[in-house]
Scaffold this motif. Sequence first.
Motif, PDB file in Angstrom:
ATOM      1  N   ALA A 400       0.837  -1.207   0.000  1.00  0.00           N
ATOM      2  CA  ALA A 400       0.000   0.000   0.000  1.00  0.00           C
ATOM      3  C   ALA A 400       0.870   1.256   0.000  1.00  0.00           C
ATOM      4  O   ALA A 400       0.543   2.256  -0.653  1.00  0.00           O
ATOM      5  CB  ALA A 400      -0.916  -0.019   1.222  1.00  0.00           C
ATOM      6  N   LEU A 401       2.008   1.202   0.683  1.00  0.00           N
ATOM      7  CA  LEU A 401       2.908   2.362   0.730  1.00  0.00           C
ATOM      8  C   LEU A 401       3.501   2.635  -0.648  1.00  0.00           C
ATOM      9  O   LEU A 401       3.743   3.792  -1.013  1.00  0.00           O
ATOM     10  CB  LEU A 401       4.026   2.121   1.753  1.00  0.00           C
ATOM     11  N   VAL A 402       3.715   1.572  -1.414  1.00  0.00           N
ATOM     12  CA  VAL A 402       4.216   1.757  -2.775  1.00  0.00           C
ATOM     13  C   VAL A 402       3.096   2.330  -3.653  1.00  0.00           C
ATOM     14  O   VAL A 402       3.303   3.280  -4.408  1.00  0.00           O
ATOM     15  CB  VAL A 402       4.727   0.418  -3.361  1.00  0.00           C
ATOM     16  N   ALA A 403       1.913   1.753  -3.473  1.00  0.00           N
ATOM     17  CA  ALA A 403       0.796   2.156  -4.326  1.00  0.00           C
ATOM     18  C   ALA A 403       0.422   3.630  -4.129  1.00  0.00           C
ATOM     19  O   ALA A 403       0.103   4.311  -5.086  1.00  0.00           O
ATOM     20  CB  ALA A 403      -0.413   1.255  -4.049  1.00  0.00           C
ATOM     21  N   ASP A 404       0.532   4.115  -2.873  1.00  0.00           N
ATOM     22  CA  ASP A 404       0.134   5.509  -2.670  1.00  0.00           C
ATOM     23  C   ASP A 404       1.302   6.477  -2.844  1.00  0.00           C
ATOM     24  O   ASP A 404       1.201   7.665  -2.539  1.00  0.00           O
ATOM     25  CB  ASP A 404      -0.540   5.689  -1.296  1.00  0.00           C
ATOM     26  N   GLY A 405       2.437   5.981  -3.297  1.00  0.00           N
ATOM     27  CA  GLY A 405       3.548   6.853  -3.631  1.00  0.00           C
ATOM     28  C   GLY A 405       4.440   7.200  -2.458  1.00  0.00           C
ATOM     29  O   GLY A 405       5.422   7.918  -2.599  1.00  0.00           O
ATOM     30  N   THR A 406       4.123   6.692  -1.281  1.00  0.00           N
ATOM     31  CA  THR A 406       4.976   6.969  -0.133  1.00  0.00           C
ATOM     32  C   THR A 406       6.373   6.404  -0.359  1.00  0.00           C
ATOM     33  O   THR A 406       7.370   6.986   0.034  1.00  0.00           O
ATOM     34  CB  THR A 406       4.363   6.362   1.150  1.00  0.00           C
ATOM     35  N   LEU A 407       6.408   5.199  -0.973  1.00  0.00           N
ATOM     36  CA  LEU A 407       7.708   4.576  -1.234  1.00  0.00           C
ATOM     37  C   LEU A 407       7.910   4.381  -2.733  1.00  0.00           C
ATOM     38  O   LEU A 407       6.982   4.012  -3.450  1.00  0.00           O
ATOM     39  CB  LEU A 407       7.793   3.207  -0.557  1.00  0.00           C
ATOM     40  N   SER A 408       9.119   4.640  -3.154  1.00  0.00           N
ATOM     41  CA  SER A 408       9.499   4.263  -4.519  1.00  0.00           C
ATOM     42  C   SER A 408       9.869   2.798  -4.499  1.00  0.00           C
ATOM     43  O   SER A 408      10.024   2.196  -3.432  1.00  0.00           O
ATOM     44  CB  SER A 408      10.710   5.078  -4.954  1.00  0.00           C
ATOM     45  N   GLY A 409      10.036   2.225  -5.658  1.00  0.00           N
ATOM     46  CA  GLY A 409      10.459   0.823  -5.744  1.00  0.00           C
ATOM     47  C   GLY A 409      11.762   0.612  -4.998  1.00  0.00           C
ATOM     48  O   GLY A 409      11.918  -0.342  -4.240  1.00  0.00           O
ATOM     49  N   ALA A 485      13.470  11.343  -3.195  1.00  0.00           N
ATOM     50  CA  ALA A 485      12.578  12.153  -4.011  1.00  0.00           C
ATOM     51  C   ALA A 485      11.683  11.271  -4.860  1.00  0.00           C
ATOM     52  O   ALA A 485      12.115  10.229  -5.337  1.00  0.00           O
ATOM     53  CB  ALA A 485      13.398  13.060  -4.911  1.00  0.00           C
ATOM     54  N   ASN A 486      10.448  11.714  -5.008  1.00  0.00           N
ATOM     55  CA  ASN A 486       9.513  10.995  -5.869  1.00  0.00           C
ATOM     56  C   ASN A 486       9.999  11.140  -7.309  1.00  0.00           C
ATOM     57  O   ASN A 486      10.074  12.253  -7.842  1.00  0.00           O
ATOM     58  CB  ASN A 486       8.126  11.616  -5.715  1.00  0.00           C
ATOM     59  N   PRO A 487      10.395  10.030  -7.958  1.00  0.00           N
ATOM     60  CA  PRO A 487      11.016  10.128  -9.279  1.00  0.00           C
ATOM     61  C   PRO A 487      10.120  10.827 -10.291  1.00  0.00           C
ATOM     62  O   PRO A 487      10.611  11.555 -11.159  1.00  0.00           O
ATOM     63  CB  PRO A 487      11.251   8.685  -9.689  1.00  0.00           C
ATOM     64  N   GLN A 488       8.831  10.640 -10.160  1.00  0.00           N
ATOM     65  CA  GLN A 488       7.913  11.284 -11.118  1.00  0.00           C
ATOM     66  C   GLN A 488       7.970  12.810 -11.001  1.00  0.00           C
ATOM     67  O   GLN A 488       8.026  13.529 -12.000  1.00  0.00           O
ATOM     68  CB  GLN A 488       6.498  10.813 -10.827  1.00  0.00           C
ATOM     69  N   VAL A 489       7.984  13.275  -9.751  1.00  0.00           N
ATOM     70  CA  VAL A 489       8.044  14.712  -9.493  1.00  0.00           C
ATOM     71  C   VAL A 489       9.379  15.281  -9.999  1.00  0.00           C
ATOM     72  O   VAL A 489       9.445  16.334 -10.640  1.00  0.00           O
ATOM     73  CB  VAL A 489       7.854  15.004  -7.993  1.00  0.00           C
ATOM     74  N   VAL A 490      10.465  14.522  -9.741  1.00  0.00           N
ATOM     75  CA  VAL A 490      11.788  14.943 -10.196  1.00  0.00           C
ATOM     76  C   VAL A 490      11.779  15.105 -11.709  1.00  0.00           C
ATOM     77  O   VAL A 490      12.244  16.108 -12.258  1.00  0.00           O
ATOM     78  CB  VAL A 490      12.872  13.917  -9.761  1.00  0.00           C
ATOM     79  N   ASN A 491      11.216  14.134 -12.401  1.00  0.00           N
ATOM     80  CA  ASN A 491      11.130  14.178 -13.858  1.00  0.00           C
ATOM     81  C   ASN A 491      10.424  15.451 -14.333  1.00  0.00           C
ATOM     82  O   ASN A 491      10.928  16.172 -15.182  1.00  0.00           O
ATOM     83  CB  ASN A 491      10.353  12.964 -14.384  1.00  0.00           C
ATOM     84  N   GLU A 492       9.249  15.656 -13.742  1.00  0.00           N
ATOM     85  CA  GLU A 492       8.446  16.815 -14.152  1.00  0.00           C
ATOM     86  C   GLU A 492       9.207  18.123 -13.974  1.00  0.00           C
ATOM     87  O   GLU A 492       9.279  18.961 -14.888  1.00  0.00           O
ATOM     88  CB  GLU A 492       7.173  16.905 -13.301  1.00  0.00           C
TER      89      GLU A 492
END
Lengths: 500, 493, 95
Positions: A400-409, A485-492
């Motif tokens: 669940a922590l991965v799914a909600d973005g709290t944890l990266s892979g 850092a959330n990789p998606q946010v970093v990308n953006e």
Amino acid sequence: MVSEYRIQGETGEWEVVIGLEVHAQITSKAKLFSGASTEFGSEPNCNVSLVDAAMPGMLPVVNGECIRQAVRTGLALNAQINLWSRFDRKNYFYADLPQGYQISQLYHPIVGEGAIDVPLDEKDPDGEVKTIGIERLHVEQDAGKLMHDQHPTMSYVDLNRSGVALMEIVSRPDMGSPAEAAAYVRKLRSILRYVGSCDGNMEQGSMRADVNVSVRKPGGELGTRTETKNVNSMRFIQQVVETEARRQVDLIEDGGTVVQETRLFDPDKGETRSMRSKEDAHDYRYFPDPDLLPVELTEEFVAEARASLPELPDAKRHRYEQELGLSAYNAAVLTAEAETARWFEALLTESAAAQKASEADVAKPAANWLISELFGALNRLGKNLDESPVSHEHGAELLALVADGTLSGTLAKQVFEIMLETGDAPAEIVEEKGLKQTSDTGAIETVIADILAANADKVEEYRGGKDKLFGFFVGQTMKAMAGKANPQVVNELLRKALDG
Amino acid sequence: MANITDLGVAEIRDGFRAKDFSAREVAGAFNDAVAGAEALNCFIVTTPEKALEAADAADSALAAGTAGPLAGVPLGIKDLFCTKGVQSTAASHILEGFTPTYESTVSGKLLEAGAGMLGKLNMDQFAMGSSNETSYFGNVVSPWRRNDGGNTPMSPGGSSGGTSSAIAAHIVPAATGTDTGGSIRQPAAFTGICGMKPTYGRCSRWGIVAFASSLDQAGPMARSVKDCAILLEAMAGYDPKDSTSLDEPVPSWETALSGDLTGKKIGIPKEYRVDNMPEEIDALWKQGTEWLKDAGAEIVEVSLPHTKYALPAYYIIAPAEASANLARYDGVRYGLRELPDGANLQDMYAATRAAGFGEEVKRRIMIGTYVLSAGFYDAYYTQAQKVRTLIVRDFDNAWAQCDYLLTPTAPSAAFGLGDLSDDPIAMYLNDVFTVPSSLAGLPAIAVPGGLDKQGLPLGLQVIGKALDEQGVFNAGLALEERAGFSARAEKWW
Amino acid sequence: MSVDTETVLRIANLARIAMSEEEAERLKPELNNILGWVEQLGEVDTSGVEPLAMVIANHTHMREDMVTDGDKRDEILANAPLAEHGFFAVPKVIE
């Protein structure tokens, strides 16, 4: 379907014909005909009643649970349940057999013909499946145990196992290779464990096989078979088939004849040898045990037994594929053992609840995590699923922590490693170690600004068309953010900063 | 007052309750009688201390108002019953010295009811025999002698010969017997006493050394029908430890005893008129018919066409079951062990069993092993069990016409010890009238009818429907009341 | 059907009763006599007749699956001809 397996002899190829008599200890608290315990590993002769020791005047009374479990097993093997069955006496003398006869069922077994489907390649569940016929299943008493190595001139007799309930499951001679024999036993064991009628523990002797082997020229007449007794592992079963078939081929090709006999497997030498001590015991003089009445079952009893059966491995596997969308391989792995399926289903329920999603939605990541992460880790630790330091509750929390973005892979893997060591809940670990992934744009923008400033040349190159450098900036940013850092946010944010 | 040892179960029970005598006095009197009758060899083990212990308990219980139904009554127990702490051998060498740590259900129920135990009664080894000559502990001698002035020791019948002899000699008031093919009824007939084999399953077989499981039944032996009824009430009852036990209530047979047979039909099976039957037995049978008519019954002739096959069927089924039942006597866990120098396990078995079993037991184990062996099972065992089905059907058909069957108990009076010991089949024929009802599991009673010319007792048998012990007791009582059998062996021992 | 001495010895071995050839010789006519006598059952037409399965109509009472017995090693071994270390002891068995 004829097996491809062949023994290469001097006179050409030989087929092997294999039938198995599997003895499975029925899961019960008390013995088949007495109130003594079936517990494994007790002090010698402590789980023994006067009945088990065959004291004068002692009489058997059948344990209803053993009958019920035999019926449930028969149903799970798609077999005929005989509403009228009876116990017979099988007469022979041996020190592990106090009565001088084993109470068994010859003439009227409780379960008749059935069949199970066996996948020939464990790794390829959608591959070939072979149907192995079941001739019968009957209920009988186990014998006691002889200890030969505790005294120079005497053997010691322990009757703790004497009278423990066994199911003898007799297959048709439908197997043609060591692999088929092993696959059959694996499937049978899986079914028994699902049903809960036998724990399938081969090391403790709860499941063992008498292996009947004969050889013949392809398509020829059936040869004389030998029976190798009490083989207690999958590997040994395969070895017995291999060595016994080879022995028979060599014997026949040297001009000899195979004798129908009982043999014993010596795992140290990897060979079978004739069991002389039982050679004269073939006239068992079976007759109905007059101490017992026929076992008469009602249709209601059978219906109740049927209703009590759990979803069996084949049905479960199909459901996992069809309803949960799992791959055939994953579905097969997760359903091979009742415990695995139970664990997976608990994980699934808790994941769905934690993520407020349907089980079908969370099934794939749950299956992947269980098979690649947890199984991999348990394998490294040499532990079984039931000894897992990570509970299914914690597994669901992690997913669940991965799914909600709290944890990266990457972070999830770090947290999982700590869970394995400490057994702690993932949320606690994330909190304590500060492993939470950040999506704080302000903090990330500050870092990005610094990196772009420090690498002005690379920024130039990137803007000049060297797109590949984008990965370099991501890496630098993640490094500066200590991976959180959330990789998606970093990308953006990087795209915005670089591309303008 | 009469001599205490001449009293039966009911009289002792009632006299004890009326405080005519104490239980200790009773036990003492019988202990003395037992000790004075060694010449009969009725007992393998005597337990005077047990009898006294139970008597003291009975005396206290009476004072406390808690006396059980058999309080104050000392009994003999056939050595086929396992008795806790007291050697139980089934009269065999192989079980010599075996001291059970448990009490058979039936003997336990008797003790529970307040009875005491005078000792373990001699018998044919493993209950195999009809003359009490197969005991490892020596022949039992009947108290009866021919009236020819000679001293020929007579057989008390078998296998419950210690029981029958002891009761006839008044050294016990009553005792337990077991019946597989006639082992209660034939010795009762030979010694002028009563013996009741109940319906198969009435008495638990738990703790009784097994001979032939589908036939073995415990039952009472005593000097009156009433005493048998009293004892059977205490012995019978469902036992969850015996799968073949009948889950039926135990009626109060004693209370409902009645010799009035008005409205009852008595069947006389014509096939029981066998060749060479002594005329006196035929005469007694006719007399018995008259007695029952006098009691109000109607007499009908019936046919049991498979009667002649009962004995041969029995001599396949009983030895077959015995061959397996006696396999446990192997020298491993209890009893005799013979271990010749250099013997391996299988040698030990063979040596132990050769030394531990008597000739008749070996003979039956051999027959039983043979009829079950590969290739012979169907011809012998299966055929015998089919014939048994036909014998059961014969009885079922008879019950459509009558309520009870009246037959002689045995085809002859007692014979001298040794007279038949060289001819097994002649010995087996002793059970010709008792075996059919054993094969069908039916209740049957032996009641003394009179004496023959030699002064030896002769008995009549009443066979009833399954579970109709009451009817059998009642018909037995009707015979007893009319026969007025009061003859008694003169004390010579 | 009549048995020969060899059969008598084979049966004695199956029944684990040690027997010399002389004893078997002596037993042979006795057994044949008895077997010859019981063989009269062959006269009976039993076609269509089932072997008796139960003497008196009854039904199986099954025990509950509860441990109610055991834990009495002393009792179990009390009458043993030879017991050591909690085991029954027998001449060494070679399998």
